[in-house]
Design an enzyme around this catalytic site. Structure first.
Site, PDB file in Angstrom:
ATOM      1  N   ASN B  80       0.806  -1.220   0.000  1.00  0.00           N
ATOM      2  CA  ASN B  80       0.000   0.000   0.000  1.00  0.00           C
ATOM      3  C   ASN B  80       0.840   1.271   0.000  1.00  0.00           C
ATOM      4  O   ASN B  80       0.323   2.362   0.230  1.00  0.00           O
ATOM      5  CB  ASN B  80      -0.957   0.004   1.193  1.00  0.00           C
ATOM      6  CG  ASN B  80      -1.722  -1.304   1.312  1.00  0.00           C
ATOM      7  OD1 ASN B  80      -1.429  -2.113   2.175  1.00  0.00           O
ATOM      8  ND2 ASN B  80      -2.646  -1.526   0.393  1.00  0.00           N
ATOM      9  N   ILE B  87       1.114   6.937   0.279  1.00  0.00           N
ATOM     10  CA  ILE B  87       0.420   5.931   1.078  1.00  0.00           C
ATOM     11  C   ILE B  87      -1.027   5.804   0.638  1.00  0.00           C
ATOM     12  O   ILE B  87      -1.713   6.809   0.459  1.00  0.00           O
ATOM     13  CB  ILE B  87       0.446   6.318   2.569  1.00  0.00           C
ATOM     14  CG1 ILE B  87       1.874   6.582   3.033  1.00  0.00           C
ATOM     15  CG2 ILE B  87      -0.200   5.241   3.417  1.00  0.00           C
ATOM     16  CD1 ILE B  87       1.961   7.408   4.287  1.00  0.00           C
ATOM     17  N   CYS B  88      -1.473   4.557   0.463  1.00  0.00           N
ATOM     18  CA  CYS B  88      -2.880   4.334   0.160  1.00  0.00           C
ATOM     19  C   CYS B  88      -3.598   3.985   1.448  1.00  0.00           C
ATOM     20  O   CYS B  88      -3.471   2.884   1.968  1.00  0.00           O
ATOM     21  CB  CYS B  88      -3.022   3.187  -0.844  1.00  0.00           C
ATOM     22  SG  CYS B  88      -4.731   2.766  -1.147  1.00  0.00           S
ATOM     23  N   LEU B  89      -4.287   4.958   1.999  1.00  0.00           N
ATOM     24  CA  LEU B  89      -4.964   4.749   3.278  1.00  0.00           C
ATOM     25  C   LEU B  89      -6.254   5.553   3.244  1.00  0.00           C
ATOM     26  O   LEU B  89      -6.234   6.756   2.975  1.00  0.00           O
ATOM     27  CB  LEU B  89      -4.030   5.225   4.404  1.00  0.00           C
ATOM     28  CG  LEU B  89      -4.452   4.947   5.833  1.00  0.00           C
ATOM     29  CD1 LEU B  89      -4.551   3.456   6.079  1.00  0.00           C
ATOM     30  CD2 LEU B  89      -3.459   5.566   6.804  1.00  0.00           C
TER      31      LEU B  89
END
Lengths: 484, 153
Positions: B80, B87-89
């Site tokens: 991620n 950041i993939c959040l």
């Protein structure tokens, strides 16, 4: 300085009430007692080293012996099948006829001393059960008993005659008889003192409530107190919660402070109050009295904490000493106390560097800290309790969206609407867009005006300015502009 | 140009210093109080254990109406997190709420290290490896941690 001296001195010099001192652990006597146990064991020719070696050997026995030859098993001499009134004793495997201990490694004089005792026991005990068949160890039965077993190596040669004989140790029994009541007295004392302090806290709560009640409308003339006292109390309590004295609830460190830490924290608090001269600024004598009461209460908590912590240390130390000098497994007793009175013992720093104060001290610190927070500190609301979750300023004018208990300031809700953010920032329900004038929380508004007159006035001005900016643009209220 | 720092940022910064989150630090720059140097320790028991990761965090002008901008500076092998450290959040994007704060976001990132989610990848190659051969992926993550994320003496 040796701990014994330190302990006696602290007991004598500190300002502890008489009944506390009477409940304290009698470290000196217990130490003498250990000497007696030591002597008694030595008179039997059992040196600590011998005892340790033998009990270790039992502990290390291989389990497979248990199946083939049960009398050979290590489980027999452990602390099972111990009656309640049991006194500390040695359990020795002896020849059934002669009473001769069957451990080949014992010195001859030790053997004969043990043999004498064993014979006497066997005669007087008459039909005592042979302990050939070991019972499974059941730890719950352990009660102030201490058993060291002496196993034999040549047992295989004449197994029929081997039997366990229990030899009472009078001096060791004295030791436990002296220690046990102390433990109970300390527990009783803790309960009584905690109850007393809780009373004090309630009284103090009433006193504070009396002096900080905001002036009701129309009553200004009749009330002698000044609403500024409210602000002094608020500052006093804010400093108190900012650097808690007895108990820390932060993520990095959760738990009670040790007595030494708590003492220096209380001193720092006192110094701080003096520096800013808060107490002198209080307007009414009642307010000053209540403030003094508050400080006294903290000193009282500190004192009981000190006392309990000292006793917990004395207890741990004396039992360790008992262990070291006699190898009669005083630590079993220690563990036993640990389960029965978990609050009593010092916590030997299991969590690494986090040193927590011992038992009672720890629970006193935690309980009373919570008690003060809910019964006293809560009477004077802090502005932080009324922060808007979005801008972290006072939620003025307070708006409730109806989805959850959160209270926002009106500006932030308008901003959220302008940005098209539909969801309540706290509970995530789509309530933002529906909010209008009806969502103003008038109850909270009245409360805030009453308890935070200065803050709400300031916030009101900020709001008015922000409303102008929204309507006419930033330049309209820039400093230097003519409207000032 | 410098508008006064909003009370919210002042309060958050103060609290980050007085009550730091274990395993996380965030230090504002002297010349720009909206720009933070961040370190996050790899969670115990994860394949990033023992690593100390540097991140940069920036609070945009309309914070907290918009989320902080944040990215890894230390290279990390994670499905991620992409090569640029982005950041993939969800809470950094659609699920941002103004009631969240620097501290909660950094905790979420630390939790993301403990629970990589290859089903919602940002770094396709790493995510594929994670799905095809997880043992190998974890080994890689460990190696990268040793290689790039060692705490400075």
């Amino acid at each position: 300085m040796k701990f014994g001296q330190e302990y006696q001195q602290a007991l004598a010099n500190e300002d502890f009430p008489k009944e506390w001192r009477e409940s304290a652990i009698e470290y000196k006597h217990l130490k003498k007692c250990i000497k007696k146990v030591h002597k008694e064991l030595q008179s039997l020719g059992l040196h600590p080293d011998t005892l340790r070696r033998m009990s270790e050997w039992v502990g290390d026995s291989q389990p497979e012996h248990q199946d083939s030859k049960d009398y050979y098993s290590a489980t027999a001499p452990t602390l099972s099948s111990v009656p309640e009134e049991f006194a500390p004793q040695l359990r020795v495997l002896v020849d059934g006829k002669t009473g001769m201990p069957l451990d080949a490694t014992l010195a001859p004089e030790t053997k004969s001393a043990l043999q004498k005792l064993a014979k006497h026991e066997m005669m007087s005990a008459g039909r005592r059960d042979y302990l050939r068949i070991p019972q499974p160890p059941s730890n719950h039965a352990v009660r102030r008993s201490s058993v060291v077993s002496v196993l034999t190596e040549d047992i295989a040669e004449e197994p029929e005659d081997a039997r366990w004989v229990q030899l009472p140790l009078a001096s060791a029994k004295n030791f436990y008889d002296m220690l046990e009541p102390s433990v109970q007295e300390l527990e009783v004392l803790r309960e009584a003192e905690t109850a007393k302090l809780e009373e004090d806290i309630l009284d103090l709560g009433d006193a504070v409530e009396n002096v900080v009640q905001p002036v009701r409308e129309g009553m200004e003339a009749t009330r002698k107190m000044n609403y500024r006292d409210l602000y002094f109390w608020r500052e006093m309590f804010r400093l108190y919660t900012e650097k808690p004295i007895f108990y820390s609830g932060t993520e990095a460190r959760r738990g009670a402070f040790t007595f030494t830490e708590a003492k220096s924290r209380l001193q720092a608090y006192d110094t701080k109050l003096r520096e800013i001269g808060l107490l002198d600024q209080m307007k009414t004598p009642q307010a000053r009295l209540a403030a003094q009461q508050f400080l006294d209460l903290n000193v009282k908590i500190l004192r009981i904490m000190h006392f309990q912590e000292m006793n917990a240390r004395a207890m741990t130390k004396i039992l360790k000493k008992f262990d070291k000098r006699t190898h009669l497994e005083g630590n079993v007793f220690l563990k036993d106390i640990g389960t029965k009175h978990p609050a009593l013992l010092t916590n030997s720093g299991k969590q690494g560097q986090l040193q927590s104060p011992g038992g009672f001290a720890n629970s006193i610190a935690r309980d009373l800290n919570a008690e003060i927070a809910s019964k006293v500190l809560a009477i004077v609301p802090q502005p932080d309790d009324w922060d808007c979750p979005v801008c972290y300023s006072m939620a003025w004018k307070p708006v409730s969206l109806g989805c959850c208990k959160s209270v926002y300031c009106i500006r932030c809700i308008i901003k959220l609407q302008d940005e098209g953010m539909k969801r309540c920032p706290v509970c995530n329900q789509e309530t933002v867009m529906k909010a209008d004038g009806r969502n103003i929380n008038f109850e909270a508004m009245e409360f805030l005006q009453k308890y935070f007159p200065m803050e709400t006035r300031k916030r009101q001005k900020e709001n008015e300015k922000a409303a102008l900016v929204r309507e006419h643009g930033e330049a309209f209220v820039k400093p230097g502009c003519a409207i000032q | 140009m410098t508008a006064p720092l909003p009370k919210r940022i002042i309060k958050e910064t103060e609290r980050l210093q007085t009550e730091p989150v274990p395993g996380i630090s965030a230090q504002p720059h002297d010349d720009n109080a909206r720009y933070f140097d961040v370190t996050v320790q790899g969670p115990d028991g994860s394949c990033y254990e023992g690593g100390v990761f540097n991140l940069e965090l920036f609070l945009p002008d309309d914070y907290p109406m918009t989320p902080p901008r944040i990215r890894f500076l230390t290279r990390i092998y994670h499905p991620n997190i992409d090569r640029l450290g982005r950041i993939c959040l969800d809470v950094l994007k659609n699920n941002w709420s103004p009631a969240l704060q620097i501290r909660t976001i950094l905790l979420s990132i630390q939790a993301l290290l403990g629970a990589p989610n290859p089903e919602d990848p940002l770094n396709e190659a790493v995510a594929k490896q994670w799905k095809d051969n997880q043992a190998e992926a974890i080994k890689n993550a460990r190696e990268w941690t040793k290689l790039y994320a060692q705490p400075k003496e």
